[in-house]
Design a protein around this motif. Sequence first.
Motif, PDB file in Angstrom:
ATOM      1  N   GLY A  66      53.614  37.631  16.758  1.00 48.43           N
ATOM      2  CA  GLY A  66      53.655  36.337  17.438  1.00 48.43           C
ATOM      3  C   GLY A  66      54.947  36.130  18.209  1.00 48.43           C
ATOM      4  O   GLY A  66      54.957  35.565  19.300  1.00 48.43           O
ATOM      5  N   ILE A  69      50.569  43.158  18.567  1.00 48.31           N
ATOM      6  CA  ILE A  69      51.952  42.699  18.649  1.00 48.31           C
ATOM      7  C   ILE A  69      52.123  41.423  17.827  1.00 48.31           C
ATOM      8  O   ILE A  69      51.170  40.675  17.604  1.00 48.31           O
ATOM      9  CB  ILE A  69      52.408  42.489  20.108  1.00 48.31           C
ATOM     10  N   THR A 109      56.848  38.525  19.580  1.00 48.27           N
ATOM     11  CA  THR A 109      56.788  39.360  20.779  1.00 48.27           C
ATOM     12  C   THR A 109      55.870  38.737  21.813  1.00 48.27           C
ATOM     13  O   THR A 109      56.175  38.732  23.010  1.00 48.27           O
ATOM     14  CB  THR A 109      56.297  40.773  20.413  1.00 48.27           C
ATOM     15  N   ARG A 110      54.748  38.200  21.370  1.00 52.95           N
ATOM     16  CA  ARG A 110      53.814  37.553  22.283  1.00 52.95           C
ATOM     17  C   ARG A 110      54.466  36.351  22.965  1.00 52.95           C
ATOM     18  O   ARG A 110      54.302  36.132  24.168  1.00 52.95           O
ATOM     19  CB  ARG A 110      52.560  37.131  21.532  1.00 52.95           C
ATOM     20  N   THR A 125      56.940  37.688  25.610  1.00 53.16           N
ATOM     21  CA  THR A 125      56.274  38.204  26.814  1.00 53.16           C
ATOM     22  C   THR A 125      55.744  37.045  27.657  1.00 53.16           C
ATOM     23  O   THR A 125      55.778  37.101  28.882  1.00 53.16           O
ATOM     24  CB  THR A 125      55.135  39.170  26.462  1.00 53.16           C
ATOM     25  N   PHE A 126      55.277  35.987  27.000  1.00 51.96           N
ATOM     26  CA  PHE A 126      54.836  34.805  27.733  1.00 51.96           C
ATOM     27  C   PHE A 126      55.999  34.177  28.489  1.00 51.96           C
ATOM     28  O   PHE A 126      55.880  33.841  29.668  1.00 51.96           O
ATOM     29  CB  PHE A 126      54.218  33.782  26.773  1.00 51.96           C
ATOM     30  N   GLY A 168      47.445  42.913  22.556  1.00 50.10           N
ATOM     31  CA  GLY A 168      47.514  41.572  21.982  1.00 50.10           C
ATOM     32  C   GLY A 168      47.144  41.525  20.516  1.00 50.10           C
ATOM     33  O   GLY A 168      47.665  40.705  19.765  1.00 50.10           O
TER      34      GLY A 168
END
Length: 56
Positions: free
Chosen positions: A30, A28, A32-33, A36-37, A25
């Motif tokens: 924002g 990576i 990509t985050r 993934t969310f 976390g």
Amino acid sequence: MFVGGVLVASLAWQQFLVAAAGYAGARISGTTRAWTFRIGFGLVAVYAVKIALPLP
């Protein structure tokens, strides 16, 4: 002993997941985050619908 072993193994696995998520976390982006969310939320939604509406 068995129950204690299961408890320790479960705790170790959860701690590993927390450490891996914290490590990833912090590295990576924002975007990509956010993706993934979205993917994780989508998987949970699909599984919930599959459980709620079982198909023959």
